[in-house]
Design a protein around this motif. Structure first.
Motif, mmCIF file in Angstrom:
data_model
loop_
_atom_site.group_PDB
_atom_site.id
_atom_site.type_symbol
_atom_site.label_atom_id
_atom_site.label_comp_id
_atom_site.label_asym_id
_atom_site.label_seq_id
_atom_site.Cartn_x
_atom_site.Cartn_y
_atom_site.Cartn_z
ATOM 1 N N ILE A 33 0.698 -1.447 0.159
ATOM 2 C CA ILE A 33 -0.048 -0.039 0.139
ATOM 3 C C ILE A 33 0.791 1.170 0.016
ATOM 4 C CG2 ILE A 33 -1.822 1.513 1.439
ATOM 5 C CD1 ILE A 33 -2.834 -1.485 2.344
ATOM 6 N N ASN A 34 1.875 1.266 0.818
ATOM 7 C CA ASN A 34 2.550 2.479 1.014
ATOM 8 C C ASN A 34 3.404 2.688 -0.279
ATOM 9 O OD1 ASN A 34 1.662 3.289 3.446
ATOM 10 N ND2 ASN A 34 3.601 2.717 4.591
ATOM 11 N N ASP A 35 4.051 1.523 -0.913
ATOM 12 C CA ASP A 35 4.764 1.838 -2.047
ATOM 13 C C ASP A 35 3.866 2.252 -3.273
ATOM 14 O OD1 ASP A 35 7.082 0.505 -0.893
ATOM 15 O OD2 ASP A 35 6.623 -1.504 -1.835
ATOM 16 N N LEU A 36 2.764 2.008 -3.275
ATOM 17 C CA LEU A 36 1.855 2.379 -4.228
ATOM 18 C C LEU A 36 1.341 3.883 -4.029
ATOM 19 C CD1 LEU A 36 -0.863 -0.662 -4.523
ATOM 20 C CD2 LEU A 36 0.705 0.093 -6.202
ATOM 21 N N VAL A 37 1.426 4.221 -2.794
ATOM 22 C CA VAL A 37 1.191 5.645 -2.522
ATOM 23 C C VAL A 37 2.276 6.691 -2.956
ATOM 24 C CG1 VAL A 37 0.804 7.228 -0.581
ATOM 25 C CG2 VAL A 37 -0.526 5.366 -0.624
ATOM 26 N N LEU A 38 3.405 6.140 -2.467
ATOM 27 C CA LEU A 38 4.794 6.618 -3.129
ATOM 28 C C LEU A 38 4.905 7.112 -4.417
ATOM 29 C CD1 LEU A 38 7.020 5.351 -0.084
ATOM 30 C CD2 LEU A 38 5.955 7.522 -0.196
ATOM 31 N N LEU A 39 4.670 5.953 -5.022
ATOM 32 C CA LEU A 39 4.704 6.038 -6.608
ATOM 33 C C LEU A 39 3.667 7.089 -7.403
ATOM 34 C CD1 LEU A 39 5.288 2.067 -7.308
ATOM 35 C CD2 LEU A 39 6.855 4.137 -7.913
ATOM 36 N N GLY A 40 2.685 7.324 -6.345
ATOM 37 C CA GLY A 40 1.483 8.236 -6.940
ATOM 38 C C GLY A 40 0.508 7.317 -7.592
ATOM 39 N N LYS A 41 0.516 5.914 -7.436
ATOM 40 C CA LYS A 41 -0.524 5.164 -8.077
ATOM 41 C C LYS A 41 -1.875 5.107 -7.167
ATOM 42 C CE LYS A 41 2.230 1.842 -10.809
ATOM 43 N NZ LYS A 41 2.367 0.360 -10.940
ATOM 44 N N ALA A 42 -1.807 5.333 -6.024
ATOM 45 C CA ALA A 42 -2.816 5.559 -4.962
ATOM 46 C C ALA A 42 -2.601 6.638 -3.917
ATOM 47 C CB ALA A 42 -2.900 3.975 -4.279
ATOM 48 N N PRO A 43 -3.773 6.876 -3.066
ATOM 49 C CA PRO A 43 -5.098 6.122 -3.326
ATOM 50 C C PRO A 43 -5.909 6.903 -4.497
ATOM 51 C CG PRO A 43 -4.997 8.024 -1.568
ATOM 52 C CD PRO A 43 -3.646 7.791 -2.175
#
Length: 414
Positions: free
Chosen positions: A232-242
């Motif tokens: 979840i945190n990896d996706l947030v840091l990549l700007g894919k989420a939320p």
């Protein structure tokens, strides 16, 4: 072999889901578990906070052997149609022996009695009369059931309502499936606070949106499996989420503002002049939330209105849904699997009543999507592809907003 099926959203996958998975396999004495999971838009009429491939990946990391997408035309529907689509799809795999679902009350006999009562003409008539007075579906159902069964109170909570619809669908479409209710632990469906290692998905999402990430060591971090928290945190840091409904506000408003009254009236769940109210509100509102609260009333719940604006966003009409309800899900679309899932797929290909899709272009090319002479299967699949294309526009980082992802991303092998 025993294979337990679950109809899920995993938005996101948390410890309650892990407990449910473990219990499902235990009480079904199942060697394998399959999840039929909503794609990018969910039953409450909102986008998933994480993309479907990431959510499926988390589930397989946690022990689900195979994750299959519930077509969008069923995943964004009210409880009856969501449940029916999920049960039909599990049955069409040809290998599922049990279906397990969470409830607030694990009273299978009581839930079955309510499911039977729901098919009685007088109950249906009373429900319709109550709903015309402005009562919600749940309240109308409870009032009608009170006249025919002692178990009416069972129909007043979200997961019990879904359980009842699962049981109705099993009786009609999949009588060989053995239902297994499991009582939810600790957190209630709508809880927004986290006070234990098992919390609601709502609470996890609320905390993620408030804090920006899942803070290591925080209650929200501890409420999800370690692998899920990191992903979840990896996706947030990549700007894919939320991805949120707010992020899609401009697209939603643009879509509705350019629809005429008849087109809005053709949307599912729109009746009794609601189309006029939606059209007027869309001109005044500046966000999706403003639009919803301008048209919300006792008769029209927020969840129902959220579904309606998603229907508008995706171009889903009453006529199209009526056709899809006649056929049920027409394909088995693979999102993620492990070694056990590979074995299951081998059996599914032998037993399934509908085709397995691992490569989208083999069933619907991007060029074919531009034409009107599509088969019903292709039309159903086209909504999944459109849902992804629109969903990606809600990504926080512009880098991830490109469309066509259903053609580029393969099922996740974990």
């Amino acid at each position: 072999m025993n294979v337990v099926g679950m109809i899920v959203e995993y938005n996101p996958f948390h410890n309650g889901h892990l407990w449910h998975l473990t219990e499902a396999k235990r009480i079904a004495s199942a060697q394998f578990a399959i999840g039929v999971m909503s794609g990018h838009f969910l039953q409450r009429g909102e986008p998933s906070i994480l993309d479907k491939w990431s959510r499926a990946n988390m589930a397989v990391q946690a022990g689900v052997d195979l994750v299959i997408e519930l077509p969008t035309v069923f995943s964004v529907r009210s409880a009856q149609y969501f449940a029916t689509g999920g049960i039909q799809l599990l049955a069409r795999l040809g290998i599922v022996s049990h279906v397990c679902f969470g409830t607030e009350t694990p009273d299978l006999a009581g839930l079955i009695s309510v499911a039977h009562a729901l098919n009685k003409k007088n109950v249906i008539r009373i429900m319709r009369e109550n709903m015309k007075t402005g009562q919600t579906y749940a309240a109308s159902l409870a009032a009608a059931l009170a006249l025919t069964t002692d178990a009416a109170s069972l129909a007043q909570t979200p997961n019990n309502l879904l359980a009842i619809e699962y049981l109705r669908a099993i009786e009609t479409y999949a009588p060989s499936l053995q239902p297994l209710p499991i009582q939810r632990l600790s957190a209630n469906y709508h809880d927004t606070g986290i006070n234990a290692s098992i919390a609601s998905a709502t609470a996890v999402r609320t905390t993620l949106l408030k804090d920006g990430i899942l803070i290591p060591g925080s209650p929200a971090w501890k409420a999800v499996p370690p692998g899920s928290a990191k992903q979840i945190n990896d996706l947030v840091l990549l700007g894919k989420a939320p991805v949120t409904l707010t992020a899609l506000s401009d697209i939603i408003l643009a879509k509705i503002r350019t629809m005429n009254i008849n087109e809005i009236a053709a949307l599912p769940e729109v009746n009794e002049g609601l189309h006029n109210k939606i059209s007027a509100a869309a001109l005044q509102a500046t966000t999706a939330q403003q639009l919803l609260f301008q048209i919300k009333s006792k008769r029209y719940t927020l969840t129902r209105l959220q579904r309606i604006i998603i229907y508008a966003l995706l171009g889903i009409t009453k006529e199209k849904l009526s056709a899809f309800d006649q056929t049920g899900p027409l394909y088995i679309r693979i999102l993620a699997f492990n070694d056990n899932g590979r074995k299951l797929l081998k059996e599914i290909r032998k037993q399934a009543l509908v085709p397995v899709i691992t490569k989208t272009s083999q069933f619907l090319t991007s060029k074919q999507r531009q034409h009107k002479n599509l088969s019903t299967l292709q039309e159903m699949l086209a909504y999944d592809i459109a849902a992804t294309d629109i969903y990606m526009l809600g990504s926080p980082n512009h880098q991830w907003k490109a469309g066509g992802q259903d053609y580029h991303i393969s099922p996740q092998y974990v």
